[in-house]
Each structure stands twice: as structure tokens, then as C-alpha cells.
Design a protein around this motif. Structure first.
Motif, PDB file in Angstrom:
ATOM      1  N   SER A 142      11.517   8.749 -13.659  1.00  0.00           N
ATOM      2  CA  SER A 142      12.800  10.127 -12.649  1.00  0.00           C
ATOM      3  C   SER A 142      12.299   9.202 -11.093  1.00  0.00           C
ATOM      4  N   PHE A 143      13.556   9.072 -10.734  1.00  0.00           N
ATOM      5  CA  PHE A 143      13.128   8.505  -9.193  1.00  0.00           C
ATOM      6  C   PHE A 143      13.071   9.786  -8.122  1.00  0.00           C
ATOM      7  N   ALA A 144      13.020  10.598  -8.953  1.00  0.00           N
ATOM      8  CA  ALA A 144      13.017  11.758  -7.760  1.00  0.00           C
ATOM      9  C   ALA A 144      11.972  12.228  -6.960  1.00  0.00           C
ATOM     10  N   ALA A 145      10.593  11.556  -7.280  1.00  0.00           N
ATOM     11  CA  ALA A 145       9.386  11.858  -6.328  1.00  0.00           C
ATOM     12  C   ALA A 145       9.078  10.942  -5.378  1.00  0.00           C
ATOM     13  N   VAL A 146       9.923   9.986  -6.083  1.00  0.00           N
ATOM     14  CA  VAL A 146       9.317   8.406  -4.866  1.00  0.00           C
ATOM     15  C   VAL A 146      10.173   9.047  -3.232  1.00  0.00           C
ATOM     16  N   GLY A 147       9.464   8.786  -2.404  1.00  0.00           N
ATOM     17  CA  GLY A 147       9.311   9.043  -1.275  1.00  0.00           C
ATOM     18  C   GLY A 147      10.167   7.876  -0.502  1.00  0.00           C
ATOM     19  N   SER A 148      10.960   8.000   0.947  1.00  0.00           N
ATOM     20  CA  SER A 148      11.903   6.962   1.596  1.00  0.00           C
ATOM     21  C   SER A 148      10.569   5.357   1.633  1.00  0.00           C
ATOM     22  N   HIS A 149       9.021   6.369   2.418  1.00  0.00           N
ATOM     23  CA  HIS A 149       8.163   5.515   2.848  1.00  0.00           C
ATOM     24  C   HIS A 149       8.094   4.291   1.200  1.00  0.00           C
ATOM     25  N   ALA A 150       7.669   4.531   0.401  1.00  0.00           N
ATOM     26  CA  ALA A 150       8.099   4.133  -0.749  1.00  0.00           C
ATOM     27  C   ALA A 150       8.955   3.045  -1.293  1.00  0.00           C
ATOM     28  N   TRP A 151      10.343   3.680  -1.236  1.00  0.00           N
ATOM     29  CA  TRP A 151      11.381   2.299  -0.789  1.00  0.00           C
ATOM     30  C   TRP A 151      11.688   1.396   0.368  1.00  0.00           C
ATOM     31  N   ILE A 152      10.528   1.533   1.187  1.00  0.00           N
ATOM     32  CA  ILE A 152      10.993   0.694   2.333  1.00  0.00           C
ATOM     33  C   ILE A 152      10.156  -0.203   2.268  1.00  0.00           C
ATOM     34  N   GLY A 153       9.136   0.235   1.861  1.00  0.00           N
ATOM     35  CA  GLY A 153       7.781  -1.071   1.432  1.00  0.00           C
ATOM     36  C   GLY A 153       8.532  -2.048   0.118  1.00  0.00           C
ATOM     37  N   LEU A 154       9.330  -1.133  -0.593  1.00  0.00           N
ATOM     38  CA  LEU A 154       9.988  -2.088  -2.125  1.00  0.00           C
ATOM     39  C   LEU A 154      11.077  -3.146  -1.650  1.00  0.00           C
ATOM     40  N   ALA A 155      11.770  -2.533  -0.478  1.00  0.00           N
ATOM     41  CA  ALA A 155      12.417  -3.328   0.452  1.00  0.00           C
ATOM     42  C   ALA A 155      12.157  -4.433   0.684  1.00  0.00           C
ATOM     43  N   TYR A 156      10.935  -4.017   1.739  1.00  0.00           N
ATOM     44  CA  TYR A 156       9.970  -5.369   2.291  1.00  0.00           C
ATOM     45  C   TYR A 156       9.073  -6.402   1.720  1.00  0.00           C
ATOM     46  N   ARG A 208       1.034  -1.622   0.266  1.00  0.00           N
ATOM     47  CA  ARG A 208       0.141  -0.360   0.235  1.00  0.00           C
ATOM     48  C   ARG A 208       1.063   1.590  -0.343  1.00  0.00           C
ATOM     49  N   VAL A 209       2.031   1.283   1.068  1.00  0.00           N
ATOM     50  CA  VAL A 209       2.583   2.086   0.904  1.00  0.00           C
ATOM     51  C   VAL A 209       3.458   2.644  -1.034  1.00  0.00           C
ATOM     52  N   ALA A 210       3.807   1.492  -0.783  1.00  0.00           N
ATOM     53  CA  ALA A 210       4.847   1.276  -2.376  1.00  0.00           C
ATOM     54  C   ALA A 210       4.141   1.979  -3.636  1.00  0.00           C
ATOM     55  N   VAL A 211       2.340   1.592  -3.823  1.00  0.00           N
ATOM     56  CA  VAL A 211       1.571   2.514  -4.817  1.00  0.00           C
ATOM     57  C   VAL A 211       1.844   3.052  -4.739  1.00  0.00           C
ATOM     58  N   VAL A 212       2.006   3.904  -3.483  1.00  0.00           N
ATOM     59  CA  VAL A 212       1.668   5.563  -3.494  1.00  0.00           C
ATOM     60  C   VAL A 212       2.611   6.216  -4.715  1.00  0.00           C
ATOM     61  N   ASP A 213       3.813   6.173  -4.755  1.00  0.00           N
ATOM     62  CA  ASP A 213       4.568   6.264  -5.731  1.00  0.00           C
ATOM     63  C   ASP A 213       5.544   5.388  -6.817  1.00  0.00           C
ATOM     64  N   PHE A 214       5.123   4.083  -6.808  1.00  0.00           N
ATOM     65  CA  PHE A 214       5.554   3.019  -7.713  1.00  0.00           C
ATOM     66  C   PHE A 214       3.907   2.414  -8.884  1.00  0.00           C
ATOM     67  N   ASP A 215       4.435   2.764 -10.000  1.00  0.00           N
ATOM     68  CA  ASP A 215       3.293   1.629 -10.628  1.00  0.00           C
ATOM     69  C   ASP A 215       3.842   0.142 -10.796  1.00  0.00           C
ATOM     70  N   PRO A 216       2.071  -0.275  -9.948  1.00  0.00           N
ATOM     71  CA  PRO A 216       1.494  -1.650  -9.609  1.00  0.00           C
ATOM     72  C   PRO A 216       2.445  -2.706 -10.608  1.00  0.00           C
ATOM     73  N   THR A 217       2.859  -2.321 -11.855  1.00  0.00           N
ATOM     74  CA  THR A 217       3.284  -3.477 -12.727  1.00  0.00           C
ATOM     75  C   THR A 217       4.714  -2.940 -12.244  1.00  0.00           C
ATOM     76  N   PHE A 218       5.323  -2.044 -12.398  1.00  0.00           N
ATOM     77  CA  PHE A 218       7.497  -2.146 -11.864  1.00  0.00           C
ATOM     78  C   PHE A 218       7.482  -2.383 -10.533  1.00  0.00           C
ATOM     79  N   LEU A 219       6.342  -1.838  -9.507  1.00  0.00           N
ATOM     80  CA  LEU A 219       6.416  -2.906  -8.105  1.00  0.00           C
ATOM     81  C   LEU A 219       6.061  -4.152  -8.348  1.00  0.00           C
ATOM     82  N   THR A 220       5.020  -4.841  -8.658  1.00  0.00           N
ATOM     83  CA  THR A 220       5.798  -6.433  -8.926  1.00  0.00           C
ATOM     84  C   THR A 220       6.446  -6.748  -9.763  1.00  0.00           C
ATOM     85  N   SER A 221       6.618  -6.448 -10.367  1.00  0.00           N
ATOM     86  CA  SER A 221       8.530  -6.805 -11.836  1.00  0.00           C
ATOM     87  C   SER A 221       9.920  -6.738 -10.560  1.00  0.00           C
TER      88      SER A 221
END
Length: 287
Positions: free
Chosen positions: A202-216, A26-39
Motif C-alpha cells: 500500500s502507498f497510503a503510508a508513503v509521505g509526500s517527502h518520500a515521493w519528492i525524494g523518489l522523483a528527484y 535519505r528522505v525516500a528510504v524512510v517510507d520506501f524499501d531500498p530495493t524498491f527505491l533502486t528499481s
């Protein structure tokens, strides 16, 4: 510790890890596209899984195991992550977590079809009661709230249940961590290409919470959790240990309320407690 007790312990650890998946998504899809997040999550986990297989010099699966590995990959590497990421564009993680209460029933059904489990009739009663509570909650929210989100979550539960049961059955032969690593490795070429194709400009607009979500979701949800989960299912029985998933909504709702500050209604709590109670009855009659 005997094999059954070890299976329940490993399964419980897996459930704890998976409980953070939907809030993290939920946190990650705020800044990442669902398809990119999945892959991306599958590619990251796939690279780690491939490294583990090479490091520990694991023997390649036999040709007859490939179909099962493909089913695992389609169910838990691609299907469930993508469908839940899409669903979380329409519903909150607190709402989606309730649907996880359907996973034990789906896993048990596929455990019978694919894993050879034979629970007693009373088991199905408790499992169905828990699932009915979940379905009733969804209907009480009103299908007009987000029929797309609910439909995507239901589809995610079906493919995930199949992937769980198929992977657990194969774990008896290959080992728990080996199954998820081989499934991730099998998916790796496609996931890498898809990650590059859906890479944000660009990853400039991606927040730290989204990165943490992706890492988890990459490290824990996609890899580490399955090491414990598949081992637990293989040791304690797919249908039996699968009922531990009824605890996942409880932990997930707590995380959604604590970390995401999402509203958890009294009805959500009542439904969650109801499905948690069903796990004890189902456990008693799982064999």
C-alpha cells in the motif's frame, strides 16, 4: 567556449545535481524499501531514456559497446543507488556525503585503467590527500558507529567510480546522454520486474517527502545529472573533471543541514573544506 572549459562547466552542473542525491535518497528510504527505491528510480529513468532514444532516432550501439554499457548499468544504475540506499538505513546523509570525497580518486584510477588518462604524479598526491582526509574522518567517527553503513558506502564508491570512468570513455564515441540512456534501457526489463516484485502492499503510508525524494533521484540523479556529467568527463578528461566531485560533499552537507535539519559537525566542515582545497591542486596537474 573551448572544449576543456565546456567540460568543466558541464561537470560542475552534474556535480550540483548529484549533490542532492543522498539527501533525497535519505528522505525516500524512510517510507520506501531500498530495493524498491533502486528499481523504481531506474525504471522511471529507463522509460524516459528509452523515449529519448526513440524520439531522437538514435542508432543502436555496436556489439563491442555492450560490455561497457553493462558495466555502466551495474555501476551507476544498480550498484551505487542500491548500496547507498542500504547504507542510508544505517547512517545519516551528512555522514554518507563525506564518503563522496573518495569518488574522485576512484574515478581517476578507473580513468587510467579504462579511459586511457595519464595524470602527472603530483595529481595523485593531491587526490590521495583528499581521500586520506575522508578516510581519516570515517575512522575518527569510530567503526563501531556503523561498520555496515560505512562498508556499504565504500563499496558504492568503488562501483560508481568504475561506472563513471567507463561511461565517460564510451561517451567520446556515443555521446553523453546517449550512454546513460542506453545503460538505463539495457537495465529496464529487469528493473521493471524488480519494481513490481518489491511493490509496497500500500502507498497510503508513503509521505509526500518520500515521493519528492523518489522523483528527484529518478529524474535528476539517474538521468539529467548524467547528461551533463558524462559530457563533462568526455570533454575535459576523466581524471581532471572527476576532481569536481570533491565539491559535492560541500553542497551535499549544505542540503542535509538545510532541508533535513541533520547535524553537521565542525569536523565535517573542516574535512569538506580540506577536500575542496585539494581539487584545485589536482586540477593543475591532471594533464
Amino acid at each position: 567556449m573551448d572544449k576543456i572549459a565546456s567540460g568543466w562547466l558541464n561537470g560542475f552542473i552534474g556535480v550540483l545535481i548529484f549533490s542532492g542525491s543522498l539527501p533525497a535518497t535519505r528522505v525516500a528510504v524512510v517510507d520506501f524499501d531500498p530495493t524498491f527505491l533502486t528499481s523504481a528510480r531506474a525504471a522511471i529513468a529507463g522509460l524516459l531514456g528509452l523515449a529519448m532514444l526513440i524520439l531522437f532516432r538514435q542508432k543502436r550501439p555496436e556489439r563491442g559497446d555492450l560490455l561497457s554499457l553493462v558495466i555502466v548499468a551495474l555501476g551507476v544504475v544498480v550498484g551505487f543507488p542500491l548500496l547507498t540506499a542500504l547504507a542510508l538505513k544505517h547512517v545519516t546523509s551528512a555522514h554518507s556525503i563525506i564518503f563522496v570525497g573518495l569518488l574522485p580518486l576512484a574515478t581517476a584510477i578507473f580513468g587510467v585503467l579504462r579511459g586511457g588518462d595519464r595524470p602527472r604524479p603530483a595529481f595523485w598526491l593531491f587526490s590521495c590527500v583528499g581521500s586520506a582526509l575522508v578516510a581519516g574522518f570515517a575512522l575518527m567517527q569510530g567503526v563501531t558507529a556503523s561498520p555496515v553503513g560505512d562498508g556499504l558506502m565504500l563499496a558504492a564508491i568503488v562501483v560508481c567510480g568504475l561506472g563513471y570512468a567507463e561511461g565517460a570513455a564510451l561517451s567520446r564515441k556515443l555521446g553523453g546522454w546517449q550512454v546513460i540512456c542506453w545503460a538505463l534501457t539495457l537495465s529496464l526489463p529487469i528493473m521493471l520486474v524488480l519494481s513490481l516484485a518489491t511493490l509496497p502492499p500500500s502507498f497510503a503510508a508513503v509521505g509526500s517527502h518520500a515521493w519528492i525524494g523518489l522523483a528527484y533521484v529518478s529524474l535528476f540523479s539517474m538521468l539529467i545529472g548524467f547528461v551533463f556529467w558524462y559530457r563533462g568527463l568526455a570533454q575535459g578528461g576523466i581524471a581532471a573533471v572527476g576532481q569536481l566531485q570533491l565539491l559535492q560533499p560541500f553542497f551535499g552537507l549544505a542540503l542535509a543541514a538545510t532541508l533535513l535539519h541533520e547535524q553537521v559537525s565542525p569536523l565535517m566542515v573542516v574535512v569538506t573544506l580540506g577536500v575542496v582545497a585539494c581539487v584545485f591542486g589536482a586540477k593543475k596537474f591532471a594533464r
